[in-house]
Design a protein around this motif. Sequence first.
Motif, short mmCIF file in Angstrom:
data_model
loop_
_atom_site.label_atom_id
_atom_site.label_comp_id
_atom_site.label_asym_id
_atom_site.label_seq_id
_atom_site.Cartn_x
_atom_site.Cartn_y
_atom_site.Cartn_z
N ASP A 1 -7.76 78.84 33.56
CA ASP A 1 -8.84 79.88 33.52
C ASP A 1 -8.85 80.54 32.00
OD1 ASP A 1 -8.89 79.82 36.05
OD2 ASP A 1 -7.84 81.59 36.66
N GLN B 1 -2.84 87.78 32.82
CA GLN B 1 -4.06 88.40 32.15
C GLN B 1 -3.91 89.72 31.55
OE1 GLN B 1 -6.69 88.56 35.67
NE2 GLN B 1 -6.29 86.43 36.22
N SER C 1 -3.19 80.17 34.04
CA SER C 1 -3.76 80.58 32.53
C SER C 1 -4.31 79.32 31.82
CB SER C 1 -2.65 80.94 31.91
OG SER C 1 -2.79 81.23 30.57
N THR D 1 -6.79 82.35 30.29
CA THR D 1 -6.49 83.83 30.61
C THR D 1 -5.00 84.03 29.84
OG1 THR D 1 -5.78 83.71 32.80
CG2 THR D 1 -8.14 84.67 32.47
N ARG E 1 -3.16 93.55 37.75
CA ARG E 1 -4.10 92.65 37.64
C ARG E 1 -4.94 92.20 39.13
NH1 ARG E 1 -3.68 86.84 39.06
NH2 ARG E 1 -1.68 86.29 38.65
#
Length: 290
Positions: free
Chosen positions: A118, A206, A115, A120, A166
Amino acid sequence: QAEPELKDAFKQALVTAHPVSLEPIQAHKLESMGLVTLEGDRVTCSCELYRIYFKEQLQPEEPPQTVSDVIAPIFTQQLATENRLLQQLLNLDEITQLANRRFFHNYLQAEWQRSARDRTPLSLIICSIDYFKTYIDIYGESAGENCLRKVAKVIDEVIHSPVSQRKPSPISANGGNVSDTLHSSTATGNLAARYGSDEFIAILPQLDTDTAVRIGEKIRKKVKALAISTNSKMIGGFPDNVITISVGVSVTIANADTRPDTLVRSVEQALYLSRREGRNCVISSSIAEE
């Protein structure tokens, strides 16, 4: 083959390109057979083709396989399998067969790093069975374990439904391929784990807050729809006549300066608020609101 000494003498001439000294009788016998050229007391292989051909023919025979040679690969493979199964057992809750708390924390650490990298969102959903201790006191340990299994199955199925999924995650708790015994949890990145005696927790990477709350609400409704009876005359019944759960949700985007514990504390705070609001409901919280 009938004269091993002669065979060994010829091998000496084969293994080197330089003249070698042999016993006179052996040297003359080999020369009479046209295998060597005798020069004084030394011999050389009479033909390079002989050297190539006979070097292959005179290679020492491989010793027969022993019992140890046969068993060792089988034992090694069996040991690897048993080690893999042991590792899986270390990661599983015995009653529900979901991931255990140890694996949850390792997996959360991996997803936290993802997380942060990225940028996200990362969601946690925590569920607690309402009045579970009272339920066990009335119906017994066996009924309590059956209740845990049923609730665990609902949570696991919901977080792996299409709306909850996801992209596949290659991350595992130990940095390698994750165990497929965890209900294919990491095939979607989502993971359900038993968190406490009456608590479950799920990681959903995500997903935004609204989606995570909808999933939490879906879990709550499906658990109630199990209709696990709590209609006991001993205490005049529970607030509901069936098992219900309280649900907390928290979502954040990780960063390298914080630890995943902050998200765990936030979702635990959401669960506390859900219980305070009367249980059997879903409350969301955020790290900023702690």
